[in-house]
Design an enzyme around this catalytic site. Structure first.
Site, PDB file in Angstrom:
ATOM      1  N   GLU A   1      38.925  43.229  36.691  1.00  0.00           N
ATOM      2  CA  GLU A   1      38.604  43.272  35.261  1.00  0.00           C
ATOM      3  C   GLU A   1      37.581  42.217  34.848  1.00  0.00           C
ATOM      4  OE1 GLU A   1      39.448  45.947  34.326  1.00  0.00           O
ATOM      5  OE2 GLU A   1      41.517  46.174  33.678  1.00  0.00           O
TER       6      GLU A   1
ATOM      7  N   HIS B   1      46.861  39.306  40.331  1.00  0.00           N
ATOM      8  CA  HIS B   1      47.088  40.713  40.657  1.00  0.00           C
ATOM      9  C   HIS B   1      48.431  40.843  41.342  1.00  0.00           C
ATOM     10  CE1 HIS B   1      46.460  44.777  42.170  1.00  0.00           C
ATOM     11  NE2 HIS B   1      45.567  44.884  41.211  1.00  0.00           N
TER      12      HIS B   1
HETATM   13  N1  ACO Z   1      46.824  33.524  34.050  1.00  0.00           N
HETATM   14  C1  ACO Z   1      47.776  32.561  34.029  1.00  0.00           C
HETATM   15  N2  ACO Z   1      48.896  32.633  34.737  1.00  0.00           N
HETATM   16  C2  ACO Z   1      49.099  33.727  35.487  1.00  0.00           C
HETATM   17  C3  ACO Z   1      48.162  34.764  35.550  1.00  0.00           C
HETATM   18  C4  ACO Z   1      46.989  34.634  34.793  1.00  0.00           C
HETATM   19  N3  ACO Z   1      46.050  35.583  34.787  1.00  0.00           N
HETATM   20  N4  ACO Z   1      48.628  35.728  36.374  1.00  0.00           N
HETATM   21  C5  ACO Z   1      49.819  35.318  36.797  1.00  0.00           C
HETATM   22  N5  ACO Z   1      50.116  34.107  36.266  1.00  0.00           N
HETATM   23  C6  ACO Z   1      51.304  33.301  36.481  1.00  0.00           C
HETATM   24  C7  ACO Z   1      52.506  33.934  35.782  1.00  0.00           C
HETATM   25  O1  ACO Z   1      52.623  33.457  34.452  1.00  0.00           O
HETATM   26  C8  ACO Z   1      53.640  33.460  36.658  1.00  0.00           C
HETATM   27  O2  ACO Z   1      53.946  32.137  36.325  1.00  0.00           O
HETATM   28  P1  ACO Z   1      55.476  31.592  36.376  1.00  0.00           P
HETATM   29  O3  ACO Z   1      55.917  31.806  37.793  1.00  0.00           O
HETATM   30  O4  ACO Z   1      55.340  30.174  35.978  1.00  0.00           O
HETATM   31  O5  ACO Z   1      56.230  32.456  35.413  1.00  0.00           O
HETATM   32  C9  ACO Z   1      53.016  33.443  38.058  1.00  0.00           C
HETATM   33  O6  ACO Z   1      51.611  33.317  37.871  1.00  0.00           O
HETATM   34  C10 ACO Z   1      53.321  34.662  38.863  1.00  0.00           C
HETATM   35  O7  ACO Z   1      52.826  35.785  38.188  1.00  0.00           O
HETATM   36  P2  ACO Z   1      53.529  37.202  38.265  1.00  0.00           P
HETATM   37  O8  ACO Z   1      54.266  37.403  36.995  1.00  0.00           O
HETATM   38  O9  ACO Z   1      54.332  37.348  39.506  1.00  0.00           O
HETATM   39  O10 ACO Z   1      52.325  38.165  38.325  1.00  0.00           O
HETATM   40  P3  ACO Z   1      52.459  39.722  38.223  1.00  0.00           P
HETATM   41  O11 ACO Z   1      52.283  40.279  39.573  1.00  0.00           O
HETATM   42  O12 ACO Z   1      53.672  40.153  37.504  1.00  0.00           O
HETATM   43  O13 ACO Z   1      51.254  40.043  37.274  1.00  0.00           O
HETATM   44  C11 ACO Z   1      49.158  40.516  36.446  1.00  0.00           C
HETATM   45  C12 ACO Z   1      50.036  40.515  37.690  1.00  0.00           C
HETATM   46  C13 ACO Z   1      49.868  41.313  35.341  1.00  0.00           C
HETATM   47  C14 ACO Z   1      47.847  41.207  36.758  1.00  0.00           C
HETATM   48  C15 ACO Z   1      48.949  39.065  35.998  1.00  0.00           C
HETATM   49  O14 ACO Z   1      48.293  38.346  37.016  1.00  0.00           O
HETATM   50  C16 ACO Z   1      48.196  38.957  34.689  1.00  0.00           C
HETATM   51  O15 ACO Z   1      48.822  39.027  33.627  1.00  0.00           O
HETATM   52  N6  ACO Z   1      46.827  38.820  34.733  1.00  0.00           N
HETATM   53  C17 ACO Z   1      46.042  38.742  33.522  1.00  0.00           C
HETATM   54  C18 ACO Z   1      45.779  40.147  32.986  1.00  0.00           C
HETATM   55  C19 ACO Z   1      44.805  40.921  33.857  1.00  0.00           C
HETATM   56  O16 ACO Z   1      43.811  40.393  34.356  1.00  0.00           O
HETATM   57  N7  ACO Z   1      45.104  42.232  34.011  1.00  0.00           N
HETATM   58  C20 ACO Z   1      44.295  43.135  34.836  1.00  0.00           C
HETATM   59  C21 ACO Z   1      44.921  43.311  36.196  1.00  0.00           C
HETATM   60  S1  ACO Z   1      43.913  44.260  37.265  1.00  0.00           S
HETATM   61  C22 ACO Z   1      44.263  45.857  36.884  1.00  0.00           C
HETATM   62  O17 ACO Z   1      45.348  46.218  36.539  1.00  0.00           O
HETATM   63  C23 ACO Z   1      43.202  46.864  37.002  1.00  0.00           C
END
Ligand code: ACO
Length: 361
Positions: free
Chosen positions: A306, A251
């Site tokens: 989610e 998140h």
């Molecule tokens: N699975 C695997 N790796 C992840 C995940 C995940 N669910 N979430 C973050 N990471 C990784 C990223 O790839 C990144 O790796 P890197 O540094 O090697 O590139 C690192 O963790 C940091 O992530 P960010 O990009 O800073 O996370 P951000 O804040 O941009 O994204 C998000 C948040 C979009 C929710 C992300 O965690 C994600 O894609 N989750 C999966 C989709 C999801 O569950 N969406 C629902 C969110 S809740 C809502 O909106 C109601």
């Protein structure tokens, strides 16, 4: 000379875009306050209708108060509109059909607009669903709660009290969540003085992506793909190795557990205490948390709303293609409240800047 962008991924993190009294997301403590109450308490004490009314009143205390009983009458009016809007949209997937359906609503701005749009969403979703299945859409029952009537329109029969309570808790839990992407989109649009229908259409479009409200369907797809207990660890390892994102984890704001995940987990526990999918999902959750922690030691990636949304809506018999529309049925209370609040506080046009790193003449 080109500007050197040292932050490769600008996402407006930590930049306030509005002042609001509607909800507070404390990502470090893992706390969520909606309409002045902790989400854990609100989901137990307030129906979705009461939550929406409270949000609208907080947004503009000078606005005339709505009563919970009015939701039913507005669902009935929405049903009449849905009969003309929906037949031409059945070729679209449910997630896209709702976007087109909201855009086609004829609801002029005015004191009732937030209630009319909020009441219309489940009616559009369920009318489209019935038409797609070749069935006659079921007219709303104005005497039922918003949650109960939504389930009834989907199934054709009234749900049990426990099922209506569980869906009501879900809708309340997701009703608002600070300056999330869809609410920000809603604020940007309403700030141009576009109509409330336009703002909600844009907000829904933002919600529909898998990094926001489009994740719960893929959560179930992921559980199905993993299939059995012996596959959990290797499946997750392979997904992460390939750069994939595990749906339902991580998140932007929460640096600890998303409190909504626990509220929904509790609601699911009450609804279906022995649930084989839940037992399996708990094992997947534990393994995912462990592997994410090992790969990202500096970044806490825990379960988000989610993951348990998927399990709860599945236990209620809601098809996964409707998960994102169901999210919108709850979140529309927050979108409309933010739009009302923006105008009540005389909000300005939202117009950020971009760092230009292109060529100069
Ligand atoms: N699975 C695997 N790796 C992840 C995940 C995940 N669910 N979430 C973050 N990471 C990784 C990223 O790839 C990144 O790796 P890197 O540094 O090697 O590139 C690192 O963790 C940091 O992530 P960010 O990009 O800073 O996370 P951000 O804040 O941009 O994204 C998000 C948040 C979009 C929710 C992300 O965690 C994600 O894609 N989750 C999966 C989709 C999801 O569950 N969406 C629902 C969110 S809740 C809502 O909106 C109601």
């Amino acid at each position: 000379m080109n500007v050197q962008v040292t932050q490769p991924a600008i996402g407006l993190d930590g930049i306030p875009a509005a002042i609001t009294a509607l909800s507070l997301v404390d990502g470090l403590k893992g706390e969520l306050i909606i309409a002045g109450a902790a989400v854990e308490a609100l989901a137990k004490t307030h129906s979705f209708e009461e939550t929406a009314i409270q949000l609208w009143q907080i947004a503009d205390s000078a606005a005339a108060a709505v009563e919970a009983a009015q939701f039913g009458a507005f669902r009935v009016s929405a049903f009449a509109q849905a009969q003309t809007i929906c037949p031409s949209l059945t070729h679209l997937a449910p997630i896209d059909g709702l976007r087109a359906g909201i855009a086609a609503l004829d609801i002029p701005d005015g004191p009732d607009a937030a209630l009319a749009i909020t009441a219309a969403l489940p009616v559009l979703v369920m009318t489209l669903e019935a038409l797609r299945a070749g069935k006659t859409p079921l007219a709303p029952d104005p005497t039922l709660s918003h949650a109960a009537d939504t389930l009834r329109q989907l199934r054709g029969t009234a749900p049990s009290e426990a099922e209506a309570k569980a869906l009501g808790a879900y809708l309340t839990t997701v009703s608002d969540h600070g300056m999330n992407a869809s609410t920000f989109a809603c604020r940007v649009i309403i700030a141009t003085r576009a109509s409330l229908v336009s703002a909600v259409t844009g907000a829904y479009a933002a919600l529909s992506g898998p990094l926001h409200g489009g994740a719960p369907g893929p959560v179930l797809d992921m559980l199905d793909e993993i299939g059995g207990e012996q596959n959990i660890a290797p499946w997750i390892a392979e997904a992460l190795e390939g750069g994939g994102r595990l749906m339902g984890f991580g998140h932007r704001i929460y640096r600890t557990r998303d409190p909504r995940a626990d509220v929904l987990k509790a609601a699911l526990g009450e609804l279906a205490p022995s649930n084989p999918r839940l037992d399996f999902a708990l094992k997947v959750e534990r393994e995912a948390q462990a592997q994410l922690a090992a790969r990202h030691p500096g970044r806490k990636l825990d379960t988000n709303v989610e993951f348990y949304t998927a399990l709860l809506l599945d236990a209620l018999g809601i098809p996964r293609t409707l998960f994102t529309p169901m999210f919108a049925i709850g979140r529309v209370a927050g979108w409309t409240a933010h739009a009302i609040e923006h105008h009540a506080r005389r909000g300005r046009l939202i117009r950020p800047e971009a760092i230009y790193d292109g060529a100069r003449p």
